[in-house]
Design a protein around this motif. Structure first.
Motif, mmCIF file in Angstrom:
data_model
loop_
_atom_site.group_PDB
_atom_site.id
_atom_site.type_symbol
_atom_site.label_atom_id
_atom_site.label_comp_id
_atom_site.label_asym_id
_atom_site.label_seq_id
_atom_site.Cartn_x
_atom_site.Cartn_y
_atom_site.Cartn_z
ATOM 1 N N ILE A 43 0.845 -1.181 0.000
ATOM 2 C CA ILE A 43 0.000 0.000 0.000
ATOM 3 C C ILE A 43 0.887 1.239 0.000
ATOM 4 C CG2 ILE A 43 -1.881 -1.191 1.175
ATOM 5 C CD1 ILE A 43 -1.033 0.294 3.733
ATOM 6 N N ARG A 44 0.321 2.311 -0.485
ATOM 7 C CA ARG A 44 1.052 3.565 -0.495
ATOM 8 C C ARG A 44 1.372 4.000 0.940
ATOM 9 N NH1 ARG A 44 -2.485 7.442 -3.280
ATOM 10 N NH2 ARG A 44 -3.462 7.666 -1.221
ATOM 11 N N GLU A 45 2.582 4.481 1.149
ATOM 12 C CA GLU A 45 3.020 4.908 2.478
ATOM 13 C C GLU A 45 3.127 6.424 2.539
ATOM 14 O OE1 GLU A 45 6.077 1.312 3.748
ATOM 15 O OE2 GLU A 45 6.871 3.153 2.890
ATOM 16 N N GLY A 46 2.658 6.984 3.626
ATOM 17 C CA GLY A 46 2.939 8.379 3.888
ATOM 18 C C GLY A 46 4.371 8.504 4.394
ATOM 19 N N VAL A 47 5.099 9.478 3.909
ATOM 20 C CA VAL A 47 6.492 9.665 4.319
ATOM 21 C C VAL A 47 6.603 10.869 5.255
ATOM 22 C CG1 VAL A 47 8.856 10.041 3.529
ATOM 23 C CG2 VAL A 47 7.305 8.611 2.181
#
Length: 122
Positions: A43-47
């Motif tokens: 899944i897309r990760e917040g950085v």
């Protein structure tokens, strides 16, 4: 509205990169800017994100102390300075704009750019 991420590339572990997110078609200083990353099968990760008040919020613990975010409202550009890169940082990095930094997933961000590839390998 357009967001264009740039500055990606292939580097060795321990090296640095600086990503840029150039925005147009919006009043840049009114938006929080976030960086997210995407890898196949995950899944897309917040950085990390920066608010309209220049406050930084790190979503991903693994980048603390290595990644910093900044913005230049006069240039309608946000930056992601990535130091001491690790193979696990390999991903497509995307920038997004929204009223608030929001949550890890990026839910609530209004506008998204296409991303730039970062590859870290020896």
């Amino acid at each position: 509205v357009q967001l264009q991420a740039s500055g990606g590339g292939s580097v060795q572990p321990g090296e640095s990169l600086r990503l840029s997110c150039a925005a147009s078609g919006l009043t840049f200083e009114h938006y929080a800017i976030g960086w997210y990353r995407s890898t196949p099968g995950k899944i897309r990760e917040g950085v990390i994100c920066i608010t309209t008040d220049d406050e930084s919020r790190t979503f991903e613990d693994s980048v603390k102390g290595r990644f910093t975010i900044s913005r230049d409202n006069a240039q309608n550009t946000a930056y992601l300075q990535m130091n001491n890169l690790k193979p696990e940082d390999t991903a497509v990095y995307l920038c997004a704009a929204g009223p608030l930094c929001g949550v890890y997933s990026g839910y609530g961000m209004n506008y998204w750019g296409k991303g730039t590839q970062v590859t870290v390998s020896s």
